[in-house]
Enzyme design. Sequence first.
Site, PDB file in Angstrom:
ATOM      1  N   ILE A 119       0.843  -1.194   0.000  1.00 21.90           N
ATOM      2  CA  ILE A 119       0.000   0.000   0.000  1.00 21.90           C
ATOM      3  C   ILE A 119       0.879   1.244   0.000  1.00 21.90           C
ATOM      4  O   ILE A 119       2.014   1.214   0.493  1.00 21.90           O
ATOM      5  CB  ILE A 119      -0.973  -0.028   1.211  1.00 21.90           C
ATOM      6  CG1 ILE A 119      -1.953   1.132   1.167  1.00 21.90           C
ATOM      7  CG2 ILE A 119      -0.220  -0.126   2.520  1.00 21.90           C
ATOM      8  CD1 ILE A 119      -3.095   1.017   2.193  1.00 21.90           C
ATOM      9  N   CYS A 120       0.345   2.320  -0.564  1.00 21.83           N
ATOM     10  CA  CYS A 120       0.960   3.651  -0.561  1.00 21.83           C
ATOM     11  C   CYS A 120       2.203   3.688  -1.455  1.00 21.83           C
ATOM     12  O   CYS A 120       2.122   3.390  -2.636  1.00 21.83           O
ATOM     13  CB  CYS A 120       1.265   4.082   0.869  1.00 21.83           C
ATOM     14  SG  CYS A 120       1.657   5.838   1.039  1.00 21.83           S
ATOM     15  N   ALA A 121       3.342   4.014  -0.920  1.00 24.68           N
ATOM     16  CA  ALA A 121       4.579   4.081  -1.701  1.00 24.68           C
ATOM     17  C   ALA A 121       5.161   2.700  -1.969  1.00 24.68           C
ATOM     18  O   ALA A 121       5.942   2.522  -2.907  1.00 24.68           O
ATOM     19  CB  ALA A 121       5.609   4.943  -0.973  1.00 24.68           C
TER      20      ALA A 121
END
Length: 190
Positions: free
Chosen positions: A109-111
């Site tokens: 998730i995210c970066a």
Amino acid sequence: MIRFIKRSMVRVLVAVTNGSEEIELLTPLDLLRRCQAEVVLAASGNSLEVTLGKGVRIIADDLISNVSNQDFDMIVVPGGPGTGNLRDDPILIEMLRRQKQSQKWYAAICAAPALVFETHGLLEGEVGTCYPSCEKQLHNKSRVHDRVVVSNKCITSKGPGTAMEFALKLVEALYGQEKADELSHTIVFR
């Protein structure tokens, strides 16, 4: 349609490092434990004590190096300012490569989809999404506007605001749609 594991004890490794994002780390960990999964919170490096991105201090269950030869049904990688630490952890990367080669679930998730998965070829043959400022790093950008993407055995998501949807998709992958719907109702999400 996602096919799920039909045995009683599901094992999940959730990676953590200094700077991991709290919501992205704790939401999947919490929901998977509510499903009675055996979730191992494993720290990168040589200390069980970890300071998360917003200063929350936690104690991991074990070190990634100590569990590297264990078998997991899923490996989950959070984002946050410390994502580079996970990207640069050769033990975690080797575990993720084995996970993909074994056609077992892995998620970020995210970066983390861009910095960890894309950097190490774990999105090859897959589509995914990630935090908006990291989208340019993804080779295949066809699904970057989706909140959560399932591609074969790879699950990716955009960021803290999508952490609940991401975590419920992990539950669905491991336990099926009915369990994910039941949990969603129990926690008053939908």
